[in-house]
Design a protein around this motif. Structure first.
Motif, PDB file in Angstrom:
ATOM      1  N   PHE A   1      30.348  51.754  12.056  1.00  0.00           N
ATOM      2  CA  PHE A   1      29.345  51.259  11.114  1.00  0.00           C
ATOM      3  C   PHE A   1      28.170  50.662  11.876  1.00  0.00           C
ATOM      4  N   ASN A   2      26.998  50.790  11.281  1.00  0.00           N
ATOM      5  CA  ASN A   2      25.781  50.195  11.812  1.00  0.00           C
ATOM      6  C   ASN A   2      25.204  49.243  10.778  1.00  0.00           C
ATOM      7  N   SER A   3      24.355  48.346  11.218  1.00  0.00           N
ATOM      8  CA  SER A   3      23.660  47.474  10.271  1.00  0.00           C
ATOM      9  C   SER A   3      22.816  48.326   9.349  1.00  0.00           C
TER      10      SER A   3
ATOM     11  N   LYS B   1      26.796  46.992   6.083  1.00  0.00           N
ATOM     12  CA  LYS B   1      26.906  48.013   7.126  1.00  0.00           C
ATOM     13  C   LYS B   1      26.952  49.389   6.480  1.00  0.00           C
TER      14      LYS B   1
END
Length: 132
Positions: A113-115, A72
């Motif tokens: 958080f993002n991928s 992430k």
């Protein structure tokens, strides 16, 4: 290449020898789908924010889960230390010869958080090209 020891940030991301971003990389024993926060040294976040502010380049925190091999990424904004909880913590059982095992820590919500996608780095490259 990794930054020398005197630097507090893991990486400066370069494109054609020009800085495009700052990056701190961590591995944690968490599962992103069940964890609420990522805990990290306040000094790491402060150093990344300072580098970002001085250079006008973004600061990213990349975290790999050792439990589910997910990665992430979070863009750490300049006001992050005002938004997130700060507490005294670190290793629960600090080593006798390592006083820095306990320090101020920052709780960053997992929802921030993002991928991680390679496109994140491609976007930095595109912004660099546009700024030239």
């Amino acid at each position: 290449d990794a930054m020398q020891y005197k630097h507090y940030i893991d990486r400066g991301i370069l494109y054609k020898d020009y800085l495009v971003a700052w990056l701190e990389i961590k591995r944690r024993n968490i599962v992103f789908t069940t964890a609420q926060y990522l805990n990290i040294s306040m000094h790491k976040i402060k150093a990344g924010i300072e580098c970002s502010m001085i250079t006008d380049k973004p600061f990213f925190l990349v975290v790999e889960s050792m439990k589910d091999n997910d990665i992430k990424i979070a863009n750490i904004e300049h006001d992050a230390l005002k938004k997130y909880n700060i507490y005294w913590g670190g290793y629960k059982n600090p080593r006798p010869n390592a006083p820095n095992d306990r320090e101020f820590m920052v709780n960053i919500p997992i929802e921030n958080f993002n991928s991680f996608q390679y496109s994140e780095l491609s976007d930095l490259r595109r912004r660099y090209e546009q700024s030239r």
